[in-house]
Design an enzyme around this catalytic site. Structure first.
Site, PDB file in Angstrom:
ATOM      1  N   ASN A   2       0.737  -1.156  -0.021  1.00  0.00           N
ATOM      2  CA  ASN A   2      -0.130  -0.075   0.043  1.00  0.00           C
ATOM      3  C   ASN A   2       0.846   1.144  -0.130  1.00  0.00           C
ATOM      4  O   ASN A   2       0.374   2.537  -0.025  1.00  0.00           O
ATOM      5  CB  ASN A   2      -1.189   0.101   1.202  1.00  0.00           C
ATOM      6  N   CYS A  29     -16.866  -3.345  -5.125  1.00  0.00           N
ATOM      7  CA  CYS A  29     -15.930  -4.384  -5.011  1.00  0.00           C
ATOM      8  C   CYS A  29     -16.194  -5.501  -3.913  1.00  0.00           C
ATOM      9  O   CYS A  29     -17.133  -4.911  -3.282  1.00  0.00           O
ATOM     10  CB  CYS A  29     -14.379  -4.148  -4.596  1.00  0.00           C
ATOM     11  N   ARG A  52      -2.071 -11.009  -4.753  1.00  0.00           N
ATOM     12  CA  ARG A  52      -1.855  -9.443  -4.994  1.00  0.00           C
ATOM     13  C   ARG A  52      -1.113  -8.708  -3.837  1.00  0.00           C
ATOM     14  O   ARG A  52      -0.812  -7.724  -4.112  1.00  0.00           O
ATOM     15  CB  ARG A  52      -3.318  -8.922  -4.911  1.00  0.00           C
TER      16      ARG A  52
END
Ligand code: UD1
Length: 418
Positions: A24, A118, A398
């Site tokens: 992030n 999402c 991911r």
């Protein structure tokens, strides 16, 4: 068939593991390279699917990205070739919207697909857009795309409610090249926001207060090149700490920064784990059986929503009842149904999950639904009796670098099956 992870549970994990650089942080840092025609060198870039996605997006916009090995990337956008973040990329990774701020700031123009819903909730970007409008951008929605234009952005006062991490980052990147001063109030205080500010400062930006809830940015005419080492991933580090705790093991995480994860450490201790904190290491010794505790997710420095699922896996084995309240995302309990397939006793009512601890999980085939939910299933599998097969591990890829290799080195029996 997408890959699965096959886990034989029941081994206490022992040894040392390194936290990779924070996903992030890597994503906004890479987007910041669009703000200059000079090279940005990032060190310690994690090898993750999300990083590959943003790389593809930036290359489509005109960036040349050189991989010098050992996680060092050089990103250079001498000229923008396009202003568009297409739907196929934005829909696989919502963080793609972070090219919006830099594109408008650098070239006065951006066209970015709206991310849509999402798995973990609606996740709108209204605050990103409102903030850009405050900085003078004209915003138009057209066929699922947002178009922003401005001849030059000008400073303004932006109040974010609720606190948004990528919103703060997007607007900070827009404001660094605006004319005049911008104040971002109720800004996100996450360490990744501070890391981005540090890179922008090295590039010549003038930013005060990053890491606090009021960030002030004095716009400059142009930014230059810089070199930056990405900070370690506090969520990955926290996940390995839970892995040590949930297996009753003894794990030391290197590259873990305690003041980046105060609430997680507090809750691990309440759950009975013994922690030893060094300057950039944290050691966890797991309890025989976890103790129950309650927690509420909140923006930093509160308990990270990205650690909620992992902590639920731990509390599912506690000797008593725990309550987890999720305040950041409205639909972030998809792991509950899967944990229940392993024997967990958890009921949800709205944004609250009531967890009645059970003495053990039983291995089962389970399905990953999102990044952190998948991590919680792996953790439950490590503690379970018997075999757990976690399918759809592309969610894990991911955000967790070489997960099975790292866990394997700690003694876990875990392998990937195609
Ligand atoms: C970031 C993290 C993600 C983490 C989340 C919360 C990255 C790439 N992702 O996501 O891993 O789970 O922070 O810590 O850093 N909201 C609005 N309007 C907006 C923007 C957000 O209402 O314009 C709401 C969201 O729906 C949510 C809350 O604000 O309820 C927080 O979301 P936000 O901080 O924006 O999450 P992300 O930045 O997407």
């Amino acid at each position: 068939m997408p890959a699965s992870l096959v886990i034989e549970g029941g081994t206490p994990l022992r040894g040392e593991v390194w936290a990779s650089a924070a996903k992030n942080a890597a994503l906004p840092l890479m987007c910041a390279s669009l703000l200059t025609d000079a090279p940005i060198v990032l060190e310690n870039v994690p090898d993750l699917a999300d990083v590959a996605t943003i790389q593809k997006l930036l290359e489509g916009l005109g960036a040349e990205i050189g991989d010098e090995g050992s996680g060092r990337l050089t990103l250079r956008t001498e000229r923008l070739r396009s202003h568009e973040a297409p739907y196929d990329l934005v829909s696989t990774m919502r963080a793609s919207v972070m090219v919006l701020g830099p594109l408008v700031a650098r070239s006065g123009r951006a066209r970015v697909a709206l991310p849509g819903g999402c798995a973990i909730g609606l996740r709108p970007i209204d605050l990103h857009l409102k903030g850009l409008a405050t900085l003078g951008a004209e915003i138009v929605l057209d066929q699922g795309y947002v178009e922003a234009r401005a001849s030059r952005l000008r400073g303004g006062r932006i109040h974010l409610d609720p606190v948004t991490v990528t919103g703060t980052e997007n607007l900070m990147m827009a404001a660094v090249l605006a004319e005049g001063t911008t104040a971002i109030e109720n800004a996100a205080r996450e360490p990744e926001v501070e890391d981005l500010a540090r890179l922008l400062e090295k590039m010549g930006a003038k930013i005060h207060g990053a890491g606090s809830s009021r960030i002030e940015i004095e716009g400059v005419e142009a930014l230059g090149g810089a070199r930056h080492r990405i900070l370690p991933d506090r969520i990955e580090a926290g996940t390995y700490l839970v892995a040590g705790a949930i297996t009753g093991g003894d794990v030391t995480v290197r590259g873990a920064i305690a003041h980046h994860m105060p609430a997680v450490l507090e809750k691990l201790e309440e759950a009975g784990a013994i922690l030893e904190v060094g300057s950039d290491t944290i050691r966890v010794v797991g309890p025989d059986r976890p103790r129950p505790t309650d927690l509420v997710t909140a923006p930093f420095p509160g308990f990270a929503t990205d650690m909620q699922a992992q902590m639920m896996a731990l509390l599912g084995l506690a000797d008593g009842e725990s309550v987890i309240t999720e305040t950041v995302f409205e639909n972030r309990f998809m792991h509950v149904a899967e944990l229940r397939r392993m024997g967990a006793q958890i009921v949800t009512e709205g944004n609250r999950a009531v967890i009645r601890g059970v003495p053990r999980y039983l291995g089962a085939p389970v399905m990953a639904t999102d990044l952190r939910a998948s991590a919680s299933l792996v953790l439950a599998g490590l503690a379970a009796t018997g075999t757990t097969v976690v399918s759809r591990v592309y969610h894990l890829d991911r955000g967790y670098e070489r997960l099975e290799e790292k866990l394997g080195k700690l003694g876990a029996s875990i392998r990937r099956e195609r």
